[in-house]
Design a protein around this motif. Structure first.
Motif, PDB file in Angstrom:
ATOM      1  N   PHE A  78       0.771  -1.097  -0.036  1.00  0.00           N
ATOM      2  CA  PHE A  78      -0.157   0.157  -0.047  1.00  0.00           C
ATOM      3  C   PHE A  78       0.871   1.432   0.149  1.00  0.00           C
ATOM      4  O   PHE A  78       1.898   1.295   0.756  1.00  0.00           O
ATOM      5  CB  PHE A  78      -0.966   0.283   1.176  1.00  0.00           C
ATOM      6  N   SER A  79       0.475   2.364  -0.612  1.00  0.00           N
ATOM      7  CA  SER A  79       0.805   3.617  -0.558  1.00  0.00           C
ATOM      8  C   SER A  79      -0.379   4.484  -0.396  1.00  0.00           C
ATOM      9  O   SER A  79      -1.343   4.318  -0.924  1.00  0.00           O
ATOM     10  CB  SER A  79       1.420   3.781  -2.020  1.00  0.00           C
ATOM     11  N   ILE A  80      -0.061   5.569   0.062  1.00  0.00           N
ATOM     12  CA  ILE A  80      -1.014   6.802   0.538  1.00  0.00           C
ATOM     13  C   ILE A  80      -0.691   8.303  -0.246  1.00  0.00           C
ATOM     14  O   ILE A  80       0.542   8.515  -0.184  1.00  0.00           O
ATOM     15  CB  ILE A  80      -1.232   6.904   1.909  1.00  0.00           C
ATOM     16  N   SER A  81      -1.450   8.563  -0.905  1.00  0.00           N
ATOM     17  CA  SER A  81      -1.436   9.989  -1.590  1.00  0.00           C
ATOM     18  C   SER A  81      -1.703  10.975  -0.313  1.00  0.00           C
ATOM     19  O   SER A  81      -2.661  11.143  -0.279  1.00  0.00           O
ATOM     20  CB  SER A  81      -2.307  10.047  -2.884  1.00  0.00           C
ATOM     21  N   ARG A  82      -0.491  11.542   0.078  1.00  0.00           N
ATOM     22  CA  ARG A  82      -0.522  12.378   0.972  1.00  0.00           C
ATOM     23  C   ARG A  82      -0.986  13.750   0.676  1.00  0.00           C
ATOM     24  O   ARG A  82      -0.600  14.346  -0.291  1.00  0.00           O
ATOM     25  CB  ARG A  82       0.435  12.625   1.847  1.00  0.00           C
ATOM     26  N   LYS A  83      -2.091  14.510   1.277  1.00  0.00           N
ATOM     27  CA  LYS A  83      -2.391  15.716   0.914  1.00  0.00           C
ATOM     28  C   LYS A  83      -2.684  16.696   2.011  1.00  0.00           C
ATOM     29  O   LYS A  83      -2.626  17.917   2.130  1.00  0.00           O
ATOM     30  CB  LYS A  83      -3.933  15.903   0.289  1.00  0.00           C
ATOM     31  N   GLY A  84      -2.200  15.837   3.252  1.00  0.00           N
ATOM     32  CA  GLY A  84      -2.131  16.567   4.474  1.00  0.00           C
ATOM     33  C   GLY A  84      -2.153  15.685   5.659  1.00  0.00           C
ATOM     34  O   GLY A  84      -1.396  14.505   5.487  1.00  0.00           O
ATOM     35  N   ALA A 249     -10.777  19.359   8.361  1.00  0.00           N
ATOM     36  CA  ALA A 249      -9.575  19.224   8.094  1.00  0.00           C
ATOM     37  C   ALA A 249      -8.939  20.348   7.100  1.00  0.00           C
ATOM     38  O   ALA A 249      -9.994  20.779   6.479  1.00  0.00           O
ATOM     39  CB  ALA A 249      -9.303  17.844   7.542  1.00  0.00           C
ATOM     40  N   GLU A 250      -7.835  20.244   7.233  1.00  0.00           N
ATOM     41  CA  GLU A 250      -7.082  21.277   6.379  1.00  0.00           C
ATOM     42  C   GLU A 250      -6.149  20.413   5.688  1.00  0.00           C
ATOM     43  O   GLU A 250      -5.403  19.527   6.022  1.00  0.00           O
ATOM     44  CB  GLU A 250      -6.675  22.489   7.101  1.00  0.00           C
ATOM     45  N   TYR A 251      -5.722  21.001   4.425  1.00  0.00           N
ATOM     46  CA  TYR A 251      -4.801  20.265   3.406  1.00  0.00           C
ATOM     47  C   TYR A 251      -3.843  21.185   2.752  1.00  0.00           C
ATOM     48  O   TYR A 251      -4.100  22.294   2.728  1.00  0.00           O
ATOM     49  CB  TYR A 251      -5.655  19.735   2.391  1.00  0.00           C
ATOM     50  N   ALA A 252      -2.561  20.792   2.356  1.00  0.00           N
ATOM     51  CA  ALA A 252      -1.754  21.288   1.801  1.00  0.00           C
ATOM     52  C   ALA A 252      -1.818  21.237   0.410  1.00  0.00           C
ATOM     53  O   ALA A 252      -0.717  22.248  -0.317  1.00  0.00           O
ATOM     54  CB  ALA A 252      -0.301  20.893   2.160  1.00  0.00           C
ATOM     55  N   ASP A 253      -2.451  20.797  -0.289  1.00  0.00           N
ATOM     56  CA  ASP A 253      -2.552  20.966  -1.697  1.00  0.00           C
ATOM     57  C   ASP A 253      -3.738  21.543  -2.291  1.00  0.00           C
ATOM     58  O   ASP A 253      -3.970  21.405  -3.424  1.00  0.00           O
ATOM     59  CB  ASP A 253      -2.793  19.289  -2.077  1.00  0.00           C
ATOM     60  N   ARG A 254      -4.511  22.307  -1.686  1.00  0.00           N
ATOM     61  CA  ARG A 254      -5.490  23.209  -1.949  1.00  0.00           C
ATOM     62  C   ARG A 254      -5.834  24.192  -1.004  1.00  0.00           C
ATOM     63  O   ARG A 254      -5.511  24.263   0.101  1.00  0.00           O
ATOM     64  CB  ARG A 254      -6.622  22.193  -2.065  1.00  0.00           C
ATOM     65  N   ALA A 255      -6.549  24.974  -1.597  1.00  0.00           N
ATOM     66  CA  ALA A 255      -6.958  26.310  -0.978  1.00  0.00           C
ATOM     67  C   ALA A 255      -8.320  26.049  -0.381  1.00  0.00           C
ATOM     68  O   ALA A 255      -8.373  26.714   0.938  1.00  0.00           O
ATOM     69  CB  ALA A 255      -7.145  27.502  -2.016  1.00  0.00           C
ATOM     70  N   ASN A 256      -9.099  25.080  -0.704  1.00  0.00           N
ATOM     71  CA  ASN A 256     -10.263  24.607   0.033  1.00  0.00           C
ATOM     72  C   ASN A 256      -9.950  24.096   1.343  1.00  0.00           C
ATOM     73  O   ASN A 256      -8.895  23.232   1.405  1.00  0.00           O
ATOM     74  CB  ASN A 256     -11.044  23.890  -0.757  1.00  0.00           C
ATOM     75  N   LYS A 257     -10.652  24.487   2.180  1.00  0.00           N
ATOM     76  CA  LYS A 257     -10.559  23.697   3.672  1.00  0.00           C
ATOM     77  C   LYS A 257     -11.997  22.813   3.808  1.00  0.00           C
ATOM     78  O   LYS A 257     -12.912  23.288   3.397  1.00  0.00           O
ATOM     79  CB  LYS A 257     -10.467  24.482   4.743  1.00  0.00           C
ATOM     80  N   SER A 632       2.797  11.484  -3.546  1.00  0.00           N
ATOM     81  CA  SER A 632       2.305  12.850  -2.997  1.00  0.00           C
ATOM     82  C   SER A 632       1.447  13.901  -3.696  1.00  0.00           C
ATOM     83  O   SER A 632       1.866  13.974  -4.791  1.00  0.00           O
ATOM     84  CB  SER A 632       3.420  13.440  -2.047  1.00  0.00           C
ATOM     85  N   ARG A 633       0.624  14.587  -3.161  1.00  0.00           N
ATOM     86  CA  ARG A 633       0.016  15.704  -4.021  1.00  0.00           C
ATOM     87  C   ARG A 633       1.031  16.770  -4.015  1.00  0.00           C
ATOM     88  O   ARG A 633       1.829  16.849  -3.028  1.00  0.00           O
ATOM     89  CB  ARG A 633      -1.415  15.781  -3.430  1.00  0.00           C
ATOM     90  N   SER A 634       0.644  17.825  -4.764  1.00  0.00           N
ATOM     91  CA  SER A 634       1.163  18.936  -4.961  1.00  0.00           C
ATOM     92  C   SER A 634       0.958  19.839  -3.602  1.00  0.00           C
ATOM     93  O   SER A 634       0.123  19.821  -3.220  1.00  0.00           O
ATOM     94  CB  SER A 634       0.785  19.856  -6.153  1.00  0.00           C
ATOM     95  N   GLY A 635       2.147  20.339  -3.241  1.00  0.00           N
ATOM     96  CA  GLY A 635       2.105  21.358  -1.883  1.00  0.00           C
ATOM     97  C   GLY A 635       1.783  22.685  -2.303  1.00  0.00           C
ATOM     98  O   GLY A 635       2.044  23.523  -1.515  1.00  0.00           O
ATOM     99  N   ALA A 636       1.291  22.842  -3.706  1.00  0.00           N
ATOM    100  CA  ALA A 636       0.950  24.530  -3.987  1.00  0.00           C
ATOM    101  C   ALA A 636      -0.150  24.928  -3.230  1.00  0.00           C
ATOM    102  O   ALA A 636      -0.222  26.427  -3.024  1.00  0.00           O
ATOM    103  CB  ALA A 636       0.516  24.196  -5.371  1.00  0.00           C
ATOM    104  N   GLY A 637      -0.915  24.307  -2.512  1.00  0.00           N
ATOM    105  CA  GLY A 637      -2.103  24.987  -1.565  1.00  0.00           C
ATOM    106  C   GLY A 637      -1.348  25.260   0.023  1.00  0.00           C
ATOM    107  O   GLY A 637      -2.302  25.636   0.761  1.00  0.00           O
TER     108      GLY A 637
END
Length: 664
Positions: A78-84, A249-257, A632-637
């Motif tokens: 297993f691998s996990i696509s991290r977004k936060g 939750a909050e995420y590092a890959d997007r502006a939406n919370k 991992s997801r993009s850290g742009a957010g």
């Protein structure tokens, strides 16, 4: 720090070789209670062909996030696509999204967010379950629509008390970055009735990576579950259960919370052991669940918000037949109806949360599924060895309606099945199986743009068809070895491509292969070691390029010590660099951002047990390394003042934790 494939393979080989060489000089096993108190750090080995079963109540490294995805990353493959800090998307053997079927104690609970803030595992607190089983590959047709990569079962036990009694468990966890977990479990009953109750809460602040950058990753979630059971006799159980969870939750890959990630579910289960001449048992289950999710930027002064929800109702009827001493046959029928709807801010007419909540919901997509299946196994044992053939066939009828975009309806009739041979000789099990899974495109794939016409939805996607060979060897004696290899052809693989003006979905043909190796070796009564290695490989045969979102070669090594009431251990995780990428392509969980570097992290752990009290503790990423997983997801957010811009969402830096469990 960078590792390539050849270096990692050499390190793992060097580790395994001396272990096997001294195998004849020890007699320790992990049967019974011998290894029960070890912190699980490299994942459970396969004890049965194509199947891994683990106890989620055991402490483990890395310390899982509050949700199911955080737990699954501890299992090899297993691998996990991290977004936060939470809400990660699980991928098994490089196959993500709906290719992994998640079954929550008999229910199919689907996410709602178009950006996958709430995959199915987001609503699952693993420690509240009694067992988690992973069936790798398309090697079962029993649990609803077949997962082509595999099926994950989060399972709870049903109880039967012979007299009035009560038992329970309290668990508390504290860790770096404000991590707090609380769990209360209680079971009580008599000969004819029982109640099963659990309540948990988990939260964390933003974490920091190894360079001290703050990663937008906080979360806060609570869950309550209660089940009332009736056991009129020892062969019958009827249970009514209700569950509710709420979180943000909050995420590092997007502006939406994620202002709200809520779920409510209701199930009715009836099981009876008949034990007649032709029928062993009957099981019936009905369930209904609804997810309600709000994502917005109101707190940032931006008038943008969406509220989506999804209701899923379904159930199954299974009959376990007893036709002869050699034959075991299970037949079943299941049904599922699911509808997704949403509402969004109109920036010209609406302003803020109150206006969003006052708007009506509009349907996006709905689908209905009826499935029938038969699974059977035939015993072909003889005098000196044991063997059996397992097989299954499933027919699914899908009726799907798109309520947005070009709108439309479609019907799909899909056939899935498998056949597997298992052979046991001495301490060895051998198996070989061929499985086929036909998968309808899911909501997230349908809602992408059509590659031939970006103005419409991808509602004409072909179903994905996977044909896969799974073979392996399992050895259990003084030491344990577990091996698994798979090779699959995927016709009409659904590829997500974000390289155009819009993210589109289209079909390609693909080849996938890889495997897992695990070794557990006890040196003596106090010392043992365990190693696992996993690798996945994917090719886009249509374009003659690599398949996106395939995790690189990974190895895990743990060394454990146990003496009286104490245990201690070291855990070394090595991940190779990944240069086989398809930038901008992948699955609904994410697309490749570029090549990634390899890394290695070291963690330490220990525990102390006294009667019914267990205290476990650990330090992860001991040397405070800054790194990111390949998928991992993009850290742009990531919008934290003072933090450096992120290419990917980096993993947590040095993390310390303590966990206390008390049973009564």
């Amino acid at each position: 720090m960078k590792f390539n494939t050849s270096i990692l393979a050499a390190l793992i080989a060097a580790t395994l070789t001396p272990n096997l060489a001294i195998a004849d000089h020890t007699t320790k096993t992990c049967d019974g209670e011998q290894c029960d108190d070890y912190i699980v750090v490299t994942g459970e080995l396969m004890k049965e062909p194509s199947k891994v079963t683990t106890d989620p109540k055991k402490p483990r490294l890395p310390l899982p996030a509050y949700d199911g995805a955080g737990f699954l990353k501890t299992i090899p493959g297993f691998s996990i696509s991290r977004k936060g800090g939470a809400g990660g998307d699980p991928s098994l053997r490089g196959m993500g999204g709906s290719r992994v079927s998640i079954v929550d104690d008999g229910q199919h609970v689907y996410g709602t967010c178009g950006g996958r803030m709430d995959p199915p595992t987001a609503y699952i607190y693993p420690e509240a379950y009694d067992a988690i089983t992973v069936i790798k590959g398309p090697q079962t047709v029993k649990y609803g629509p077949v997962g082509s990569a595999g099926t994950v079962l989060f399972e709870k036990e049903r109880h039967s008390f012979v007299e009035k009694d009560m038992e329970g468990r309290l668990s508390m966890t504290g860790g770096s970055f404000g991590r707090e977990d609380y769990l209360v479990e209680m079971k009580a009953g008599t000969e004819t009735h029982y109640i099963d109750f659990d309540m948990n809460k988990s939260k964390s602040d933003h974490y920091e990576d190894g360079d001290g950058n703050t990663i937008q990753s906080s979360y806060d979630r609570s869950n309550v579950n209660v089940a009332l059971g009736w056991t009129p006799d020892e062969d019958t159980v009827v249970e009514l259960a209700y569950g509710s969870s709420s979180g943000e939750a909050e995420y590092a890959d997007r502006a939406n919370k994620a202002r709200q990630i809520d779920n409510e579910n209701l199930t009715l289960l009836a099981k009876r052991d008949v034990n007649s001449t032709w029928l062993n048992n009957v099981e019936f289950q009905f369930y209904s669940n609804e997810n309600d999710h709000i994502m917005d930027q109101f707190d940032q002064g931006v008038n943008a918000g969406t509220n989506v929800r999804r209701e899923t109702t379904g159930g199954h009827l299974w009959l376990d037949l007893a036709l002869s001493d050699k034959w075991e046959i299970l037949i079943g029928i299941d049904y599922m109806d699911s509808a997704h709807e949403g509402r969004s801010i109109d920036k010209e007419l609406d302003n803020g949360l109150d206006d969003l909540l006052a708007k009506p919901f509009n349907k996006n997509m709905s689908y209905e599924n009826i499935g029938v299946f038969v699974e059977a196994n035939y015993d072909i044992s003889y005098a000196t060895s044991q063997g059996k053939i397992l097989t299954g066939l499933r027919l699914d009828q899908w009726d799907t309606e798109l309520h947005v975009g070009q709108k439309g309806q479609r019907e799909d009739d899909l056939v899935s099945g498998f056949i597997r041979y298992e052979h046991m000789s001495g301490h060895s099990q051998y198996y070989a199986g061929i499985g086929r899974a036909e998968r309808i495109p899911d909501y997230w794939e349908f809602m992408k743009a059509d590659d031939s016409n970006m103005a419409i939805k991808a509602f004409d996607l072909e179903p994905e068809r996977t044909t896969q060979l799974d073979v392996g060897w399992i050895y259990q004696n003084d030491y344990e070895i577990s091996t698994a290899f798979y090779y699959g052809k995927v016709d009409d693989y659904i590829l997500i491509d974000s390289n155009g003006a819009k993210t589109s979905a289209y079909n390609v043909d693909a080849t996938i292969w890889g495997g897992e190796l695990g070794v557990m070796y006890p040196f003596n009564e106090q010392w043992s070691a365990q190693t696992t290695v996993s690798y996945s490989h994917g090719d886009n045969d249509t374009a003659d390029t690599p398949l996106g979102q395939i995790s690189p070669l990974e190895g895990r090594l743990s060394v454990n010590y146990e003496s009286n009431n104490w245990t201690a251990g070291l855990f070394w995780r090595l991940v190779a660099a990944q240069d086989r990428v398809a930038v901008g392509q992948g699955n609904i969980s994410g697309q490749d951002l570029g090549e990634s570097s390899g890394f290695g992290t070291l963690s330490v752990n220990g525990s102390w047990k006294h009667d019914d009290l267990l205290v476990s503790f650990g330090v992860e990423n001991l040397f405070d390394l800054t790194y990111a997983e390949h998928i991992s997801r993009s850290g742009a957010g990531n919008d934290i003042p003072g933090s450096e811009p992120l290419f990917q969402v980096n993993e947590p830096g040095r993390t310390a934790w303590v966990k206390v469990d008390y049973t009564f």
